[in-house]
Design a protein around this motif. Structure first.
Motif, PDB file in Angstrom:
ATOM      1  N   ALA A 187      16.502  -0.493  16.447  1.00 19.09           N
ATOM      2  CA  ALA A 187      17.196  -1.442  17.043  1.00 19.09           C
ATOM      3  C   ALA A 187      17.292  -1.402  18.619  1.00 19.09           C
ATOM      4  N   PRO A 188      17.050  -2.446  19.446  1.00 19.80           N
ATOM      5  CA  PRO A 188      17.457  -2.482  20.620  1.00 19.80           C
ATOM      6  C   PRO A 188      18.791  -2.007  21.227  1.00 19.80           C
ATOM      7  N   THR A 189      19.674  -2.891  20.402  1.00 20.36           N
ATOM      8  CA  THR A 189      20.954  -2.745  20.965  1.00 20.36           C
ATOM      9  C   THR A 189      21.974  -2.106  19.621  1.00 20.36           C
ATOM     10  N   THR A 190      23.205  -1.879  19.902  1.00 16.97           N
ATOM     11  CA  THR A 190      24.249  -1.723  19.109  1.00 16.97           C
ATOM     12  C   THR A 190      24.472  -3.076  18.482  1.00 16.97           C
ATOM     13  N   THR A 191      24.564  -4.211  18.750  1.00 15.90           N
ATOM     14  CA  THR A 191      24.742  -5.486  17.990  1.00 15.90           C
ATOM     15  C   THR A 191      23.714  -5.714  17.193  1.00 15.90           C
ATOM     16  N   ASN A 192      22.521  -5.381  17.520  1.00 20.33           N
ATOM     17  CA  ASN A 192      21.399  -5.505  16.568  1.00 20.33           C
ATOM     18  C   ASN A 192      21.577  -4.461  15.264  1.00 20.33           C
ATOM     19  N   LYS A 193      22.139  -3.600  15.537  1.00 16.08           N
ATOM     20  CA  LYS A 193      22.108  -2.330  14.399  1.00 16.08           C
ATOM     21  C   LYS A 193      23.284  -3.154  13.674  1.00 16.08           C
ATOM     22  N   MET A 194      24.378  -3.588  14.081  1.00 16.23           N
ATOM     23  CA  MET A 194      25.343  -3.933  13.275  1.00 16.23           C
ATOM     24  C   MET A 194      24.796  -5.288  12.398  1.00 16.23           C
ATOM     25  N   ASN A 195      24.112  -6.173  13.345  1.00 13.81           N
ATOM     26  CA  ASN A 195      23.711  -7.135  12.244  1.00 13.81           C
ATOM     27  C   ASN A 195      22.873  -6.782  11.094  1.00 13.81           C
ATOM     28  N   LEU A 196      22.285  -5.594  11.002  1.00 17.71           N
ATOM     29  CA  LEU A 196      21.300  -5.014   9.959  1.00 17.71           C
ATOM     30  C   LEU A 196      22.062  -4.366   8.900  1.00 17.71           C
ATOM     31  N   VAL A 197      23.466  -3.640   9.320  1.00 13.24           N
ATOM     32  CA  VAL A 197      24.492  -3.093   8.478  1.00 13.24           C
ATOM     33  C   VAL A 197      25.218  -4.324   7.731  1.00 13.24           C
ATOM     34  N   ARG A 198      25.511  -5.295   8.518  1.00 11.66           N
ATOM     35  CA  ARG A 198      26.217  -6.382   7.555  1.00 11.66           C
ATOM     36  C   ARG A 198      25.323  -7.116   6.794  1.00 11.66           C
ATOM     37  N   GLU A 199      24.011  -6.975   6.756  1.00 13.23           N
ATOM     38  CA  GLU A 199      23.163  -7.356   5.770  1.00 13.23           C
ATOM     39  C   GLU A 199      22.843  -6.319   4.869  1.00 13.23           C
ATOM     40  N   GLY A 200      23.402  -5.292   4.860  1.00 14.96           N
ATOM     41  CA  GLY A 200      23.221  -4.255   3.787  1.00 14.96           C
ATOM     42  C   GLY A 200      22.250  -3.060   3.959  1.00 14.96           C
ATOM     43  N   VAL A 201      21.604  -2.958   5.295  1.00 16.32           N
ATOM     44  CA  VAL A 201      20.950  -2.053   5.709  1.00 16.32           C
ATOM     45  C   VAL A 201      21.633  -0.653   5.588  1.00 16.32           C
ATOM     46  N   ASP A 202      20.951   0.473   5.181  1.00 20.20           N
ATOM     47  CA  ASP A 202      21.612   1.558   5.344  1.00 20.20           C
ATOM     48  C   ASP A 202      21.913   1.881   6.868  1.00 20.20           C
ATOM     49  N   LEU A 208       0.876  -1.152  -0.071  1.00 15.92           N
ATOM     50  CA  LEU A 208      -0.124   0.005  -0.071  1.00 15.92           C
ATOM     51  C   LEU A 208       0.766   1.318   0.146  1.00 15.92           C
ATOM     52  N   ARG A 209       2.117   1.032  -0.147  1.00 20.84           N
ATOM     53  CA  ARG A 209       3.261   2.363  -0.137  1.00 20.84           C
ATOM     54  C   ARG A 209       3.011   2.979   1.199  1.00 20.84           C
ATOM     55  N   ILE A 210       2.707   2.100   2.351  1.00 24.79           N
ATOM     56  CA  ILE A 210       2.844   3.034   3.630  1.00 24.79           C
ATOM     57  C   ILE A 210       4.208   2.654   4.101  1.00 24.79           C
ATOM     58  N   PRO A 211       5.069   3.648   4.574  1.00 26.63           N
ATOM     59  CA  PRO A 211       6.200   3.185   4.950  1.00 26.63           C
ATOM     60  C   PRO A 211       6.345   2.278   6.487  1.00 26.63           C
ATOM     61  N   VAL A 212       7.074   1.215   6.530  1.00 28.24           N
ATOM     62  CA  VAL A 212       7.041   0.340   7.588  1.00 28.24           C
ATOM     63  C   VAL A 212       8.125   0.681   8.494  1.00 28.24           C
ATOM     64  N   VAL A 213       7.841   0.738   9.792  1.00 31.40           N
ATOM     65  CA  VAL A 213       8.559   1.156  10.711  1.00 31.40           C
ATOM     66  C   VAL A 213       8.876  -0.048  11.798  1.00 31.40           C
ATOM     67  N   HIS A 214      10.163  -0.602  11.743  1.00 36.69           N
ATOM     68  CA  HIS A 214      10.520  -1.943  12.554  1.00 36.69           C
ATOM     69  C   HIS A 214      10.912  -1.702  13.809  1.00 36.69           C
ATOM     70  N   VAL A 215       9.865  -1.981  14.947  1.00 36.00           N
ATOM     71  CA  VAL A 215      10.300  -1.920  16.243  1.00 36.00           C
ATOM     72  C   VAL A 215      10.865  -3.139  16.661  1.00 36.00           C
ATOM     73  N   GLU A 216      12.075  -3.189  17.252  1.00 37.46           N
ATOM     74  CA  GLU A 216      13.012  -4.304  17.673  1.00 37.46           C
ATOM     75  C   GLU A 216      13.517  -4.903  16.545  1.00 37.46           C
ATOM     76  N   ALA A 217      14.307  -4.284  15.812  1.00 35.75           N
ATOM     77  CA  ALA A 217      14.805  -4.754  14.547  1.00 35.75           C
ATOM     78  C   ALA A 217      16.270  -5.047  14.927  1.00 35.75           C
ATOM     79  N   GLY A 218      16.693  -6.212  14.018  1.00 35.35           N
ATOM     80  CA  GLY A 218      17.981  -6.516  14.063  1.00 35.35           C
ATOM     81  C   GLY A 218      18.616  -7.858  14.782  1.00 35.35           C
ATOM     82  N   LEU A 219      17.453  -8.260  15.636  1.00 37.00           N
ATOM     83  CA  LEU A 219      17.815  -9.289  16.114  1.00 37.00           C
ATOM     84  C   LEU A 219      17.983 -10.625  15.174  1.00 37.00           C
ATOM     85  N   ARG A 220      18.991 -11.511  15.442  1.00 37.81           N
ATOM     86  CA  ARG A 220      19.448 -12.586  14.536  1.00 37.81           C
ATOM     87  C   ARG A 220      19.941 -13.778  15.255  1.00 37.81           C
TER      88      ARG A 220
END
Length: 425
Positions: free
Chosen positions: A173-188, A135-147
């Protein structure tokens, strides 16, 4: 302050009870912001539990999709539930008001929402993200980056959260570790904000409320110093042998420590309940009870000597209360707790579970050392940071204190190829 009817609408989709626990602080912060108007859509995955929790928090559901409702006595499959959520959100969004079959007791208006907030890794969150993206509604992911990086552990949660990460415009992302998980997967990098976990926000609110442990545990409330081991286990990948092993370990511990109360709030799913009923029914110090009200469960977590669990949320919340946790899973996406020493990953091997539990039950010094470990999952201000980020991105508000410039706002706008604030507000 902007009149309520003129505030910027934000969809908040909630499916399960754990999602409700973690999203209630966000809904409350949006409502208290003076600029946003949260529109809460309940998918119906845990209908009664979610509705009761939201009502007790003084909030309202605006639409309920009834996605898990049986038809002719047959519960929908996972794919059927996901399809119902996608179609339900499509109908809610495309109508001027919430269609009659989805109406709840709250507000009816949905159109014009500038974003859709989904939480974590449930199938309802993944379905809502897909529907919103279409529907072209921007998605905001709360608790992102757990892996865990293993698509089958936990299943289907690991696949769900990776899927949402491909769709989301903004990652909280809850933590810096979660953020780096996303960065490694190519998220800006600039589209990820570290907020802490909203479960700690909720826990701090509940800590101000008075009450007991809930039905069936009144005897513990009259004991000035009850010795409690709290046990929760229900995850799909543990069904069968895994749950049987966890239950066998609890039985061995209950036999070894007859003065300790082993409290087992059982999951509603009969598959998850069966192993504990077969192993523990009739044990005088094993208390098999129905699922707890969240506030009652939070008080139980705080009163417990230790917790044996395969839950994700408990791994974050219990350390904030000083309660050591044994994680009865082969993998965990919450490695920060393992590294911090607030969690010990014990798997489902009964011998390992018993060994680690005995250490904490017998050795007061070891228990005190573990209980004093710093919780890595936040300071209770996650919801505040989330609202600050949304105000910056969607309403040209000030830059959140955790950021050094306008990178977050600009990166999220670029993700959708449009100026979100000017287009939707």
């Amino acid at each position: 302050m902007i009149p309520y009817a003129e505030r910027t609408r934000v969809l908040v989709v909630i499916g399960t009870r754990p999602e409700a626990i973690k999203m209630i602080p966000v809904v409350r912060a949006l409502q208290d912001s003076g600029t946003f108007r949260p529109v809460v859509i309940a998918t119906g995955q845990h209908t009664d539990l979610v509705d009761d929790l939201i009502r007790k928090a003084g909030l309202r559901v605006d639409a309920s999709l009834h996605a898990s409702q049986p038809v002719d006595g047959v519960k929908p499959s996972l794919n059927e539930m996901v399809a119902r959520i996608i179609v339900g959100i499509d109908r809610v969004w495309s109508s001027e008001s919430v269609p009659e079959e989805y109406r709840a007791d709250g507000r009816r208006e949905v159109g014009g929402a500038v974003a859709c907030l989904v939480h974590g890794d449930t199938s309802s969150a993944a379905a809502a993200a897909i529907a919103s993206f279409n529907l072209r509604i921007p998605v905001v992911h709360v608790e992102a980056g757990l892996r865990t990086s293993d698509l089958l552990s936990p299943f289907p949660e690991e696949g769900n959260r990776q899927l949402i990460s491909r769709i989301a415009a903004l990652h909280l992302a809850p933590t810096t570790t979660n953020k780096m998980n996303l960065v490694r997967e190519g998220v800006d990098y600039d589209r990820i904000l570290v907020t802490g976990n909203t479960s700690i926000d909720m826990l701090q609110w509940v800590a101000t409320q008075e009450g007991g442990f809930g039905p069936g545990l009144e005897e513990l409330e009259t004991d000035p110093r009850p010795r409690i081991v709290l046990v929760t286990a229900h995850r799909r990948e543990n069904w069968g042998e895994g749950l049987e092993n966890i239950a066998a370990a609890v039985r061995e511990l209950a036999e070894r420590y007859p003065e300790t109360r082993f409290v087992v709030p059982m999951h509603p799913n009969p598959v998850a309940r069966r192993s504990f009923i077969e192993a523990l029914e009739g044990m005088p110090n094993a208390l098999l009870v129905e699922p707890r009200d969240y506030a009652d469960f939070a008080r139980l977590m705080g009163a417990a000597r230790i917790i044996i669990t395969d839950s994700g949320g408990v791994q974050e919340e219990a350390p904030a209360l000083g309660t050591p946790v044994l994680v009865a899973r082969e993998t965990t996406e919450r490695e920060e707790g393992v590294h911090a020493g607030t969690l010990v990953l014990v798997g489902t091997d009964p011998t390992r579970i018993v060994q680690e539990a005995v250490k904490l039950l017998d050795d007061d010094d070891e228990h005190a050392r573990r209980a004093a470990k710093l919780n890595p999952y936040g300071d209770g201000r996650a919801s505040e940071r989330i609202v600050q980020a949304l105000e910056n991105i969607l309403r040209d508000g000030p830059v959140p204190e955790e950021l050094n410039g306008g990178g977050l706002r600009n990166a999220v706008r670029r993700r959708f190829g449009l100026d979100i604030a000017e287009t939707h507000v």
